[in-house]
Design a protein around this motif. Structure first.
Motif, PDB file in Angstrom:
ATOM      1  N   THR A  86       1.120  11.150  -0.497  1.00 31.67           N
ATOM      2  CA  THR A  86       0.279  10.136  -1.114  1.00 31.67           C
ATOM      3  C   THR A  86      -1.069  10.131  -0.402  1.00 31.67           C
ATOM      4  OG1 THR A  86       0.954   8.321   0.351  1.00 31.67           O
ATOM      5  CG2 THR A  86       2.288   8.688  -1.626  1.00 31.67           C
ATOM      6  N   ARG A 293       4.418   5.386 -10.537  1.00 30.55           N
ATOM      7  CA  ARG A 293       3.867   6.393  -9.631  1.00 30.55           C
ATOM      8  C   ARG A 293       2.402   6.123  -9.318  1.00 30.55           C
ATOM      9  NH1 ARG A 293       6.526  12.285 -11.304  1.00 30.55           N
ATOM     10  NH2 ARG A 293       8.707  11.627 -11.034  1.00 30.55           N
ATOM     11  N   GLN A 297       1.007   5.650  -5.608  1.00 25.89           N
ATOM     12  CA  GLN A 297      -0.001   6.578  -5.110  1.00 25.89           C
ATOM     13  C   GLN A 297      -1.338   5.897  -4.822  1.00 25.89           C
ATOM     14  OE1 GLN A 297      -1.184   9.782  -3.561  1.00 25.89           O
ATOM     15  NE2 GLN A 297       0.539  10.278  -4.898  1.00 25.89           N
ATOM     16  N   SER A 521       7.879   7.982  -7.240  1.00 28.22           N
ATOM     17  CA  SER A 521       7.784   6.702  -6.543  1.00 28.22           C
ATOM     18  C   SER A 521       9.132   6.368  -5.922  1.00 28.22           C
ATOM     19  CB  SER A 521       7.375   5.602  -7.521  1.00 28.22           C
ATOM     20  OG  SER A 521       8.435   5.324  -8.423  1.00 28.22           O
TER      21      SER A 521
END
Length: 535
Positions: A86, A293, A297, A521
């Motif tokens: 990330t 996600r 992120q 995620s």
């Protein structure tokens, strides 16, 4: 190797000017060249010994930031592959690499709240500049990265690995440098590092006063002059960068107590996220997965994610440390403040709303709780929409601006006040089955106008990419978004419309989402590379 200019500077420093003047007129050029050549060789041998010493220190260090493997970036540079990468993790890996190397060389340092808080800034004293170069060059030999001058700005060495001496040609004049590692995940669709990196400032010592002071080479968010004997304290990453996870005392950095001052844009209250789950099926699940996600992120600072389920939730959806809650008895569109245990401030994600790049809480809220919705193009058609008439009837103020789709900032107290007036947003068409781009969502428009009329909203102009899956040139637009990754908000409509299904636009959007958000995620059962993730 040491260049001739370095040798010339050493020659000027150790040989007095009168002696150099006499030598210039009486010593033959051949002899002078021989002396300078010997000096260059001596400096080269010394630099090689010091580099090997720094390299041994680095190799003895315990670097948990090592990558799984190396690869090549699209422009030919060396990149590092990390599973589960990330943006925030890359920032912390960079910090740990640099500070571990400085600690191994016993070079004192402290973190500085930089003006650009996408990057973590480290300060060292000017007197340690030579040693810093050696240990960082050794570090970049072990963990290939790049170095450029940050002040004054000069990035002509960005393509040269930092282990090469020529990558440091601007180092002597630099007041601050930036060390960059390019990182990616196993699919190599997401690249992180080019606009981040760790910046290292060289602070000078001022002895004009009885108490010595350190003077910074450029402005920061707090102050440029601090006592040299200031007490060092631990500080969480979210206090240095608004883009970081609010992690409290987990893996903190170190700063001076003079820098432990709240930022003007620092948000101290928790921010939740509310996701609407309305479309069971492959493309609907992909929209939900992409939203999760994008939060993981690009908004790691969110607290609890509430999934408001209008249909049975997908089997792959999983809770994570109490950060995800599924609301089965969903409230009406304008009554999200009735969700159990929801925070006062939250972001609402309707189906297709996504974050496209790193965000801060300040991008959606002011420190006093004021919301910051995104403006949209104001059209004549929008001015006659039913929600504008209702907004005028509720507030007594005419509507003069529209609001963009995408993530919407809400506050429960204002939402409750609006509900008490009896005003409710008109029914809106399903944006995922509608054949054309819808206008501003009535519930969002009514809420934002209500808050704006009461002085509790400050609309901003950050652009949002709004796309319908049935657009004829959808492939070109998606490719442009994938390459640039330069917009903070994305909104997709029409994945379930007849035209999108006929033209294959929905499949193209789904493939785009998988490439744009390749990292799973914590709220998914399956692994990102597991084919079952996409069933």
């Amino acid at each position: 190797m040491t260049d001739a200019n370095s040798a010339a500077r050493v020659y000027q420093r150790i040989v007095p000017r009168p002696v150099r003047a006499v030598a210039g007129s009486r010593v033959p050029p051949r002899v002078r060249r021989k002396v300078k050549g010997g000096l260059v060789r001596t400096l080269n041998r010394r630099e090689a010994r010091l580099h090997q010493r720094a390299l041994r220190l680095v190799r003895k260090g315990d670097f948990a930031s090592a990558s799984e493997r190396r690869t090549r970036t699209p422009d030919g540079r060396v990149g590092h592959v990390h599973r589960g990468l990330t943006v925030d993790l890359a920032r912390r890996l960079d910090h740990d690499l640099v500070t571990s190397a400085l600690d191994a060389a016993e070079i004192p340092w402290f973190a500085v709240p930089a003006l650009d808080d996408r990057r973590i800034c480290i300060a060292v004293e000017q007197q340690d500049k030579g040693q810093v170069r050696r240990v960082l060059r050794a570090l970049l030999e072990e963990h290939t990265g790049y170095v450029v001058s940050a002040s004054p700005v000069n990035d002509d060495t960005r393509m040269t690995p930092g282990s090469h001496l020529k990558a440091w040609k601007n180092y002597g004049r630099a007041k601050a440098i930036r060390v960059v590692w390019l990182r990616t995940e196993p699919t190599e669709n997401l690249w992180v590092g080019e606009d981040q990196g760790i910046e290292i400032e060289f602070w000078t010592v001022n002895t004009d006063l009885p108490h010595e002071r350190l003077v910074g080479p450029r402005p920061n968010r707090v102050q440029r002059v601090v006592p040299r004997d200031a007490v060092g304290i631990e500080i969480a990453f979210d206090r240095l960068s608004g883009y970081s996870d609010i992690d409290g005392d987990l893996n903190p950095s170190v700063t001076l107590e003079a820098f432990d001052i709240p930022r003007l844009e620092e948000i101290s209250f928790p921010v939740d996220a509310v996701l609407l789950w309305e479309h069971p099926g492959p493309w609907g699940e992909e929209l939900l997965r992409a939203t999760l996600r994008s939060l993981h992120q690009y908004a790691p600072w969110t607290d609890v994610i509430h999934v408001v389920a209008h249909a049975p939730v997908p089997p792959w959806l999983a809770g994570f440390d109490g950060r995800l809650a599924v609301v089965h008895r969903h409230p009406a569109d304008g009554l999200f403040h009735l969700i159990p245990d929801i925070a006062e401030h939250f972001l609402l994600f309707r189906p297709g709303a996504l974050l496209g790049r790193p965000t801060r809480p300040f991008d959606y809220f002011m420190p006093d709780g004021t919301t910051r919705p995104r403006r949209a193009k104001w059209t004549a058609e929008e001015s006659f929409a039913p929600w504008t008439a209702q907004a005028y009837a509720t507030t007594g103020r005419a509507v003069t601006q529209s609001y963009a789709p995408g993530p919407q900032p809400y506050s429960c107290s204002v939402l409750g006040r609006l509900a008490n007036t009896g005003a409710m947003g008109a029914a809106a068409p399903d944006g995922q089955t509608h054949p054309r781009l819808p206008e501003c969502h009535p519930a969002d428009g009514l809420f934002h106008h209500f808050t704006y009329a009461h002085g509790q909203a400050d609309p901003s102009g950050e652009p949002t990419a709004v796309l319908h899956a049935a657009l004829p040139d959808i492939s070109l637009r998606l490719q442009r978004l994938l390459v640039r990754r330069d917009l903070q908000q994305l909104q997709f409509f029409g994945l379930g419309s007849d035209e999108a299904l006929l033209r294959g636009g929905g499949k193209k959007v789904v493939e785009f989402l998988r490439r744009y958000f390749p990292v799973a995620s914590p709220f998914e059962h399956a692994h990102p590379e597991d084919p079952e993730t996409y069933t």
